[in-house]
Scaffold this active site. Structure first.
Site, mmCIF file in Angstrom:
data_model
loop_
_atom_site.group_PDB
_atom_site.id
_atom_site.type_symbol
_atom_site.label_atom_id
_atom_site.label_comp_id
_atom_site.label_asym_id
_atom_site.label_seq_id
_atom_site.Cartn_x
_atom_site.Cartn_y
_atom_site.Cartn_z
ATOM 1 N N LYS A 137 -7.086 -4.935 -2.810
ATOM 2 C CA LYS A 137 -7.991 -5.611 -1.820
ATOM 3 C C LYS A 137 -8.962 -4.519 -1.095
ATOM 4 O O LYS A 137 -8.362 -3.089 -1.298
ATOM 5 C CB LYS A 137 -6.977 -5.939 -0.843
ATOM 6 C CG LYS A 137 -5.990 -5.022 -0.214
ATOM 7 C CD LYS A 137 -4.940 -5.377 0.738
ATOM 8 C CE LYS A 137 -4.071 -4.239 1.394
ATOM 9 N NZ LYS A 137 -4.671 -3.288 2.030
ATOM 10 N N ASP A 182 0.801 -1.125 0.024
ATOM 11 C CA ASP A 182 0.013 0.060 0.070
ATOM 12 C C ASP A 182 0.846 1.254 -0.197
ATOM 13 O O ASP A 182 0.602 2.228 0.914
ATOM 14 C CB ASP A 182 -0.739 -0.060 1.117
ATOM 15 C CG ASP A 182 -2.034 -1.203 1.122
ATOM 16 O OD1 ASP A 182 -1.781 -1.848 0.233
ATOM 17 O OD2 ASP A 182 -2.870 -1.078 2.213
ATOM 18 N N CYS A 198 -1.943 -2.720 7.795
ATOM 19 C CA CYS A 198 -1.710 -3.637 6.473
ATOM 20 C C CYS A 198 -0.610 -4.431 6.611
ATOM 21 O O CYS A 198 -0.895 -5.761 6.052
ATOM 22 C CB CYS A 198 -2.269 -2.849 5.246
ATOM 23 S SG CYS A 198 -3.868 -2.338 5.198
HETATM 24 C C1 VGL Z 1 -4.672 0.651 5.750
HETATM 25 C C2 VGL Z 1 -6.173 1.468 7.173
HETATM 26 C C3 VGL Z 1 -7.333 1.281 6.132
HETATM 27 C C4 VGL Z 1 -3.175 0.135 5.737
HETATM 28 C C5 VGL Z 1 -5.572 0.422 4.878
HETATM 29 O O1 VGL Z 1 -2.653 0.232 4.277
HETATM 30 O O2 VGL Z 1 -2.466 0.004 6.690
HETATM 31 N N1 VGL Z 1 -4.809 1.299 7.030
HETATM 32 N N2 VGL Z 1 -6.847 1.000 5.037
#
Ligand code: VGL
Ligand code: ZN
Length: 197
Positions: free
Chosen positions: A106, A9, A151
């Site tokens: 995702k 991410d 994540c």
């Molecule tokens: C994430 C919160 C919500 C992450 C993704 O990538 O850690 N955290 N969505």
């Protein structure tokens, strides 16, 4: 044996100026690009939510960072972030996206959040990544990216539970660190047999 780098991410919304900015999120990009050269496989994950996602505080008229109860358990309610097709959902401009063999998205299921690259937050719905890795003969994973305590943490713990040999390169991760989440994540990862490098 194939060793893969799993980059979690590294998207604009998790970098300074983004909707769910992680402090120093952009500082790790150059190091991740350099690290890619040391791996036979590079896989990126991309948080990819539809507008009105059930993990968004705005969907529930709730305060960002408050908690709610979902059918699958407790869930943090986040600011709107990583909405499909937006600039916030795009990878950081400097990330070497072209080096990736696979980009796995995702969080696209409107009713279930997905921190982990392997399973949605119901802990049963698979993303398909496990099958991809196994069919490629990848048994060893190094994780980097955002955010350490969400994540990266969930992905690392799931990977270890699935029997992969997992290292998290902590220098190439940054955390949200909300309500003790970073310390809890470190404990949880260590307990699951993840090497914190
Ligand atoms: C994430 C919160 C919500 C992450 C993704 O990538 O850690 N955290 N969505
Ligand atoms: Zn998300």
């Amino acid at each position: 044996m194939t060793h893969a780098l799993l980059v979690i991410d590294v998207q604009n919304d998790f970098c300074p100026g983004g909707a769910l900015a992680v402090a120093g999120g952009d500082e790790i990009v150059a190091g991740i690009n350099t690290a890619m050269a040391g791996f036979e496989a590079v896989i990126l994950t991309q948080d990819w939510h539809p507008a009105g996602h059930s993990s968004f505080a705005s969907t529930h008229d709730a305060a960002p960072m408050s908690m709610t109860e979902m059918p699958y358990g407790p869930q943090v309610l986040w600011p709107d972030h990583c909405i499909q097709g937006t600039r916030g959902a795009a990878f950081h401009d400097q990330l070497h996206v072209d080096r990736a063999d696979l980009i796995i998205r995702k969080g696209y299921n409107p009713a279930i959040d997905s921190y982990s690259a392997f399973f949605e937050n119901d802990k049963t719905t698979p993303t398909g990544l496990e099958g991809y890795l196994r069919t490629r003969g990848i048994a060893t994973l190094t994780l980097v990216g955002l955010a350490t305590d969400f994540c990266v943490n969930y992905s690392a713990v799931d990977a270890a539970k699935l029997g992969f040999d997992v290292t998290v390169n902590m220098a190439l991760c940054r955390a949200i660190d909300f309500d003790g989440s970073l310390d809890a994540a470190k404990d949880g990862m260590a307990q699951a047999g993840v090497t914190l490098g």
